[in-house]
Design a protein around this motif. Structure first.
Motif, mmCIF file in Angstrom:
data_model
loop_
_atom_site.group_PDB
_atom_site.id
_atom_site.type_symbol
_atom_site.label_atom_id
_atom_site.label_comp_id
_atom_site.label_asym_id
_atom_site.label_seq_id
_atom_site.Cartn_x
_atom_site.Cartn_y
_atom_site.Cartn_z
ATOM 1 N N SER A 1 -2.390 -13.167 1.155
ATOM 2 C CA SER A 1 -2.747 -12.201 0.127
ATOM 3 C C SER A 1 -2.512 -10.788 0.643
ATOM 4 O O SER A 1 -2.325 -10.551 1.827
ATOM 5 N N ASP A 2 -2.547 -9.836 -0.296
ATOM 6 C CA ASP A 2 -2.384 -8.431 0.071
ATOM 7 C C ASP A 2 -3.521 -7.938 0.953
ATOM 8 O O ASP A 2 -3.418 -6.890 1.563
ATOM 9 N N LYS A 3 -4.623 -8.702 1.043
ATOM 10 C CA LYS A 3 -5.738 -8.317 1.902
ATOM 11 C C LYS A 3 -5.343 -8.357 3.378
ATOM 12 O O LYS A 3 -5.982 -7.737 4.202
ATOM 13 N N ASN A 4 -4.294 -9.092 3.705
ATOM 14 C CA ASN A 4 -3.848 -9.220 5.087
ATOM 15 C C ASN A 4 -2.785 -8.187 5.464
ATOM 16 O O ASN A 4 -2.157 -8.306 6.500
ATOM 17 N N ILE A 5 -2.571 -7.213 4.611
ATOM 18 C CA ILE A 5 -1.554 -6.197 4.847
ATOM 19 C C ILE A 5 -2.230 -4.966 5.463
ATOM 20 O O ILE A 5 -3.233 -4.480 4.949
ATOM 21 N N PRO A 6 -1.695 -4.450 6.568
ATOM 22 C CA PRO A 6 -2.300 -3.279 7.212
ATOM 23 C C PRO A 6 -2.393 -2.076 6.270
ATOM 24 O O PRO A 6 -1.569 -1.897 5.372
ATOM 25 N N GLU A 7 -3.396 -1.267 6.519
ATOM 26 C CA GLU A 7 -3.626 -0.067 5.719
ATOM 27 C C GLU A 7 -2.402 0.844 5.769
ATOM 28 O O GLU A 7 -1.758 1.001 6.807
ATOM 29 N N GLY A 8 -2.093 1.438 4.627
ATOM 30 C CA GLY A 8 -0.974 2.373 4.541
ATOM 31 C C GLY A 8 0.314 1.739 4.068
ATOM 32 O O GLY A 8 1.276 2.445 3.762
ATOM 33 N N PHE A 9 0.366 0.416 4.006
ATOM 34 C CA PHE A 9 1.572 -0.277 3.545
ATOM 35 C C PHE A 9 1.404 -0.677 2.087
ATOM 36 O O PHE A 9 0.325 -1.115 1.673
ATOM 37 N N TYR B 1 8.286 -7.732 1.162
ATOM 38 C CA TYR B 1 8.406 -6.592 2.060
ATOM 39 C C TYR B 1 7.409 -5.512 1.667
ATOM 40 O O TYR B 1 7.120 -5.305 0.489
ATOM 41 N N TYR B 2 6.930 -4.806 2.668
ATOM 42 C CA TYR B 2 5.986 -3.711 2.468
ATOM 43 C C TYR B 2 6.534 -2.480 3.169
ATOM 44 O O TYR B 2 7.268 -2.587 4.151
ATOM 45 N N GLU B 3 6.169 -1.325 2.648
ATOM 46 C CA GLU B 3 6.685 -0.074 3.191
ATOM 47 C C GLU B 3 5.538 0.887 3.462
ATOM 48 O O GLU B 3 4.590 0.981 2.693
ATOM 49 N N LYS B 4 5.683 1.592 4.566
ATOM 50 C CA LYS B 4 4.771 2.693 4.884
ATOM 51 C C LYS B 4 5.596 3.969 4.827
ATOM 52 O O LYS B 4 6.694 4.036 5.387
ATOM 53 N N ARG B 5 5.044 4.958 4.147
ATOM 54 C CA ARG B 5 5.742 6.237 4.000
ATOM 55 C C ARG B 5 5.035 7.310 4.811
ATOM 56 O O ARG B 5 3.838 7.206 5.065
ATOM 57 N N LYS C 1 8.398 9.865 2.473
ATOM 58 C CA LYS C 1 9.678 9.310 2.911
ATOM 59 C C LYS C 1 9.453 8.019 3.703
ATOM 60 O O LYS C 1 8.495 7.912 4.462
ATOM 61 N N HIS C 2 10.350 7.051 3.538
ATOM 62 C CA HIS C 2 10.247 5.775 4.248
ATOM 63 C C HIS C 2 10.046 5.991 5.741
ATOM 64 O O HIS C 2 10.728 6.801 6.357
ATOM 65 N N GLU C 3 9.121 5.230 6.316
ATOM 66 C CA GLU C 3 8.847 5.335 7.749
ATOM 67 C C GLU C 3 8.951 3.979 8.434
ATOM 68 O O GLU C 3 9.602 3.854 9.476
ATOM 69 N N VAL C 4 8.309 2.945 7.873
ATOM 70 C CA VAL C 4 8.258 1.627 8.504
ATOM 71 C C VAL C 4 8.351 0.553 7.426
ATOM 72 O O VAL C 4 7.758 0.682 6.349
ATOM 73 N N LEU C 5 9.077 -0.520 7.732
ATOM 74 C CA LEU C 5 9.127 -1.696 6.868
ATOM 75 C C LEU C 5 8.251 -2.770 7.504
ATOM 76 O O LEU C 5 8.277 -2.947 8.723
ATOM 77 N N GLY C 6 7.477 -3.468 6.700
ATOM 78 C CA GLY C 6 6.601 -4.508 7.221
ATOM 79 C C GLY C 6 6.748 -5.817 6.476
ATOM 80 O O GLY C 6 7.013 -5.824 5.266
ATOM 81 N N ARG D 1 11.263 -0.423 12.622
ATOM 82 C CA ARG D 1 11.484 1.028 12.700
ATOM 83 C C ARG D 1 12.937 1.289 13.078
ATOM 84 O O ARG D 1 13.448 0.674 14.016
ATOM 85 N N VAL D 2 13.542 2.212 12.372
ATOM 86 C CA VAL D 2 14.965 2.506 12.556
ATOM 87 C C VAL D 2 15.151 3.922 13.057
ATOM 88 O O VAL D 2 14.463 4.849 12.623
ATOM 89 N N THR D 3 16.106 4.074 13.961
ATOM 90 C CA THR D 3 16.561 5.380 14.418
ATOM 91 C C THR D 3 18.015 5.535 13.987
ATOM 92 O O THR D 3 18.846 4.682 14.313
ATOM 93 N N ILE D 4 18.286 6.586 13.240
ATOM 94 C CA ILE D 4 19.671 6.894 12.866
ATOM 95 C C ILE D 4 20.256 7.720 14.007
ATOM 96 O O ILE D 4 19.809 8.828 14.276
ATOM 97 N N ASN D 5 21.223 7.168 14.697
ATOM 98 C CA ASN D 5 21.844 7.880 15.817
ATOM 99 C C ASN D 5 22.858 8.913 15.345
ATOM 100 O O ASN D 5 22.992 9.981 15.946
ATOM 101 N N ARG D 6 23.590 8.555 14.294
ATOM 102 C CA ARG D 6 24.582 9.484 13.734
ATOM 103 C C ARG D 6 24.883 9.043 12.315
ATOM 104 O O ARG D 6 25.092 7.864 12.060
#
Length: 139
Positions: free
Chosen positions: A2-10, A26-30, A35-40, A103-108
């Protein structure tokens, strides 16, 4: 799960993709700017292989989705792109019930090619690394 098991902020992310419907949810933290920060993703039984650990394809799919979200956030506008190259390194196994964060880092990010790296973690432990090259598609 359930959504109860999803960390706060997602929050649940509607990917509008039949394949993502099969491989999520999929869950997203902004960040503070929205702006998108983390996919969970919470690993479920459907994400496992016969050894009852996360299937390698599951981890690659989570990373691929994280790349997509981060690239779209980087450009800040609708952008079309396709994967040119994708490589991954499996560092540890995920189990049913584990919460995976990408978590993604855009190098270029050029006009034609985007180079990026993704780290998937479980409870702060790095379990999968990926690097990718993406080609911007002109409409």
């Amino acid at each position: 799960m359930s959504d109860k098991n999803i960390p706060e902020g997602f929050e649940l992310l509607d990917r509008n993709s039949p394949f993502s419907d099969l491989t999520g949810p999929y869950y997203e933290k902004r960040d503070a700017n929205g702006k998108h920060e983390v996919l969970g993703v919470r690993l479920r039984h459907e994400h496992l292989n016969k050894l009852r650990v996360a299937h390698g394809g599951t981890m690659m799919t989570i990373a691929d989705n994280a790349f997509g979200d981060a690239i779209l956030a980087h450009f800040g506008k609708p952008t079309s792109f396709v994967t040119v190259s994708f490589s991954g390194e499996f560092l540890a196994a995920g189990k049913e019930g584990d919460w995976v964060e990408g978590r993604v880092t855009i190098n270029r990010a050029g006009r034609r090619l985007i180079f990026a790296k993704c780290a998937l973690t479980i409870e702060g432990k790095n379990v999968f690394n990926a690097s990718g090259v993406f080609s911007v598609v002109e409409k």
